[in-house]
Design a protein around this motif. Structure first.
Motif, PDB file in Angstrom:
ATOM      1  N   GLY A 154     -38.273 -44.907  -9.334  1.00  0.00           N
ATOM      2  CA  GLY A 154     -37.380 -46.026  -9.588  1.00  0.00           C
ATOM      3  C   GLY A 154     -36.415 -46.194  -8.432  1.00  0.00           C
ATOM      4  O   GLY A 154     -36.735 -45.925  -7.271  1.00  0.00           O
ATOM      5  N   SER A 155     -35.186 -46.644  -8.715  1.00  0.00           N
ATOM      6  CA  SER A 155     -34.181 -46.851  -7.676  1.00  0.00           C
ATOM      7  C   SER A 155     -33.832 -45.518  -7.016  1.00  0.00           C
ATOM      8  O   SER A 155     -33.448 -44.562  -7.685  1.00  0.00           O
ATOM      9  N   VAL A 156     -33.961 -45.441  -5.702  1.00  0.00           N
ATOM     10  CA  VAL A 156     -33.674 -44.219  -4.951  1.00  0.00           C
ATOM     11  C   VAL A 156     -32.393 -44.419  -4.149  1.00  0.00           C
ATOM     12  O   VAL A 156     -32.281 -45.375  -3.373  1.00  0.00           O
ATOM     13  N   GLU A 157     -31.421 -43.503  -4.320  1.00  0.00           N
ATOM     14  CA  GLU A 157     -30.145 -43.679  -3.630  1.00  0.00           C
ATOM     15  C   GLU A 157     -29.631 -42.412  -2.954  1.00  0.00           C
ATOM     16  O   GLU A 157     -28.627 -42.464  -2.249  1.00  0.00           O
ATOM     17  N   ILE A 158     -30.303 -41.275  -3.138  1.00  0.00           N
ATOM     18  CA  ILE A 158     -29.873 -40.020  -2.514  1.00  0.00           C
ATOM     19  C   ILE A 158     -31.085 -39.354  -1.888  1.00  0.00           C
ATOM     20  O   ILE A 158     -32.113 -39.168  -2.557  1.00  0.00           O
ATOM     21  N   ALA A 159     -30.972 -38.989  -0.623  1.00  0.00           N
ATOM     22  CA  ALA A 159     -32.082 -38.328   0.058  1.00  0.00           C
ATOM     23  C   ALA A 159     -31.546 -37.355   1.101  1.00  0.00           C
ATOM     24  O   ALA A 159     -30.470 -37.564   1.666  1.00  0.00           O
ATOM     25  N   ARG A 160     -32.330 -36.305   1.363  1.00  0.00           N
ATOM     26  CA  ARG A 160     -31.865 -35.267   2.280  1.00  0.00           C
ATOM     27  C   ARG A 160     -33.049 -34.629   3.007  1.00  0.00           C
ATOM     28  O   ARG A 160     -34.121 -34.431   2.416  1.00  0.00           O
ATOM     29  N   THR A 161     -32.857 -34.330   4.284  1.00  0.00           N
ATOM     30  CA  THR A 161     -33.815 -33.552   5.063  1.00  0.00           C
ATOM     31  C   THR A 161     -33.091 -32.382   5.698  1.00  0.00           C
ATOM     32  O   THR A 161     -32.024 -32.559   6.305  1.00  0.00           O
ATOM     33  N   GLU A 162     -33.660 -31.179   5.551  1.00  0.00           N
ATOM     34  CA  GLU A 162     -33.154 -29.999   6.251  1.00  0.00           C
ATOM     35  C   GLU A 162     -34.214 -29.548   7.248  1.00  0.00           C
ATOM     36  O   GLU A 162     -35.386 -29.383   6.886  1.00  0.00           O
ATOM     37  N   PHE A 163     -33.808 -29.372   8.505  1.00  0.00           N
ATOM     38  CA  PHE A 163     -34.726 -28.970   9.569  1.00  0.00           C
ATOM     39  C   PHE A 163     -34.125 -27.795  10.329  1.00  0.00           C
ATOM     40  O   PHE A 163     -33.067 -27.925  10.948  1.00  0.00           O
ATOM     41  N   PHE A 164     -34.769 -26.641  10.256  1.00  0.00           N
ATOM     42  CA  PHE A 164     -34.270 -25.449  10.952  1.00  0.00           C
ATOM     43  C   PHE A 164     -35.427 -24.720  11.619  1.00  0.00           C
ATOM     44  O   PHE A 164     -36.317 -24.202  10.950  1.00  0.00           O
ATOM     45  N   ARG A 165     -35.397 -24.712  12.959  1.00  0.00           N
ATOM     46  CA  ARG A 165     -36.419 -24.038  13.747  1.00  0.00           C
ATOM     47  C   ARG A 165     -35.760 -23.282  14.900  1.00  0.00           C
ATOM     48  O   ARG A 165     -34.629 -23.579  15.287  1.00  0.00           O
ATOM     49  N   SER A 166     -36.494 -22.314  15.433  1.00  0.00           N
ATOM     50  CA  SER A 166     -36.085 -21.621  16.654  1.00  0.00           C
ATOM     51  C   SER A 166     -37.100 -22.019  17.722  1.00  0.00           C
ATOM     52  O   SER A 166     -38.203 -21.477  17.769  1.00  0.00           O
TER      53      SER A 166
END
Length: 382
Positions: A154-166
């Motif tokens: 349905g309606s999407v209003e919160i999103a997150r990406t976490e990116f952790f690399r060496s």
């Protein structure tokens, strides 16, 4: 009618000259030589000895080597260019190829700045040639499945990406300013545009460089984007974080009115719906997307496949220069926000870049095309 010229012979392999014999060039050589749709006929690099050494090492005995892409392309009757030079050279190489009548598949970013990218979009328009970015993370098998899962919330209003690399690359990446944002985060930003199906409005971003970093520029960043419709997208990442590393696609979490969908950046997608929400079957979402993906090439091979298909059919690819500029604008806006320590409007970045593109354009025909747009937004069809 197609906005760009297609290849005359739709059955024969497309004859390609690769520009750039460095590490990424080696990856592209493997991809090009493995594809039945193309024939690698030329290898161009300013360091001709490097190009010869790579060609000899990889057994490219029939490939013409040189320092001038136009000369090599004409000698071998090439149909297209794949540009894998460093970002600072992208505008010059792409422009030279386009005005030589050669369509281009260019490694991301299409150009170091939005202004140069707008110049390239106008050059593609003037020459009638296809200019496409290899935004390779769009061709990951599970991203289409995740897009379907997000669409079921349905309606999407919160999103997150976490990116952790060496990530230790050596070379220009470890010397450039804002290496994470400029060289890597565009993958996540472009994926966000693809997944959410809407465009960014603004960003507030902060950068830092941990004390143990081996990068000269800031190798960590966090950014909060607002998209059309009120969606907030939070990106946080680091290129100097060893241990419990994420996928190269990052870890994603999206919240909508009907529940939550997560993606580990590889194959694992989980969806949990609110009680009473009219949910489709999670397994059907995944299975349908699996069936649709079939055996399609992935990552840079996927970009090459779409490029060749576009040259044969005239269908505009997802990585067309005009489409990709907003992803680049997200990067530039994030960098400006971190420098200014304030919220930055994407529209302002685009229009400032448009005026800069007109001021600095050296080719009169490209300058005239830019001015005819009236604005950056109009030029991109927004």
């Amino acid at each position: 009618m197609s906005a760009f010229r297609t290849v005359a012979d739709h059955a024969a392999p497309v004859r390609v000259v690769l520009v750039g014999a460095g590490e990424m060039g080696r990856n592209w050589i493997a991809t090009l030589t493995a594809s039945p749709e193309v024939e690698l006929v030329g290898l161009v690099d300013l360091n001709v000895e490097l190009a010869r050494a790579v060609a000899g090492e990889l057994g490219l005995s029939s490939v013409t080597i040189g320092t001038n892409l136009v000369e090599v392309a004409r000698e071998r009757g090439a149909n297209a260019i794949v540009n894998v030079t460093i970002p600072a050279a992208h505008h010059a190489v792409n422009t030279q190829a386009l005005f030589a009548g050669l369509p281009v598949l260019c490694e991301k970013p299409i150009a170091p700045t939005v202004a140069e990218a707008l110049s390239l979009a106008a050059a593609a328009e003037v020459t009638g040639q296809l200019l496409m970015t290899s935004q390779s993370r769009r061709y990951y098998p599970s991203i289409a499945r995740y897009k379907r899962a997000i669409g079921s919330l349905g309606s999407v209003e919160i999103a997150r990406t976490e990116f952790f690399r060496s990530a230790r690359f050596g070379g220009f990446r470890e010397e450039m300013p804002s290496p994470l944002l400029v060289d890597m985060a565009i993958h996540a930003f472009d994926a966000a545009r693809y997944l959410f199906g809407t465009n960014p409005v603004s960003v507030y971003c902060q950068e830092s460089n941990p004390s143990w970093s081996w990068y000269r520029g800031d190798a960590a960043a966090t950014a909060l984007f607002e998209f059309d419709g009120g969606l907030r997208y939070h990106y946080t990442g680091s290129w100097v974080s060893a241990g419990l590393e994420t996928s190269w696609n990052g870890q994603w979490r999206v919240n909508g009115a009907g529940g939550t969908a997560t993606w580990d950046g590889d194959e694992k997608i989980e969806v949990e719906y609110l009680e009473g929400y009219a949910e489709p079957s999670s397994s059907s979402l995944i299975n349908e997307a699996h069936s649709a993906a079939g055996d399609k090439p992935i990552e840079i091979a996927g970009a090459l496949d779409e490029f060749i298909a576009a040259l044969r059919t005239g269908q505009t690819p997802s990585g067309d220069v005009r489409s990709n500029i907003l992803s680049l604008a997200m990067v530039e806006a994030a960098v400006h926000s971190a420098e200014a320590k304030q919220r930055v409007e994407i529209h302002a970045i685009l229009e400032n870049a448009y005026r800069a593109a007109i001021r600095h354009e050296r080719r009169p025909e490209v300058g005239a095309a830019l001015e005819a747009w009236g604005s950056g937004s109009a030029g991109l069809g927004l």
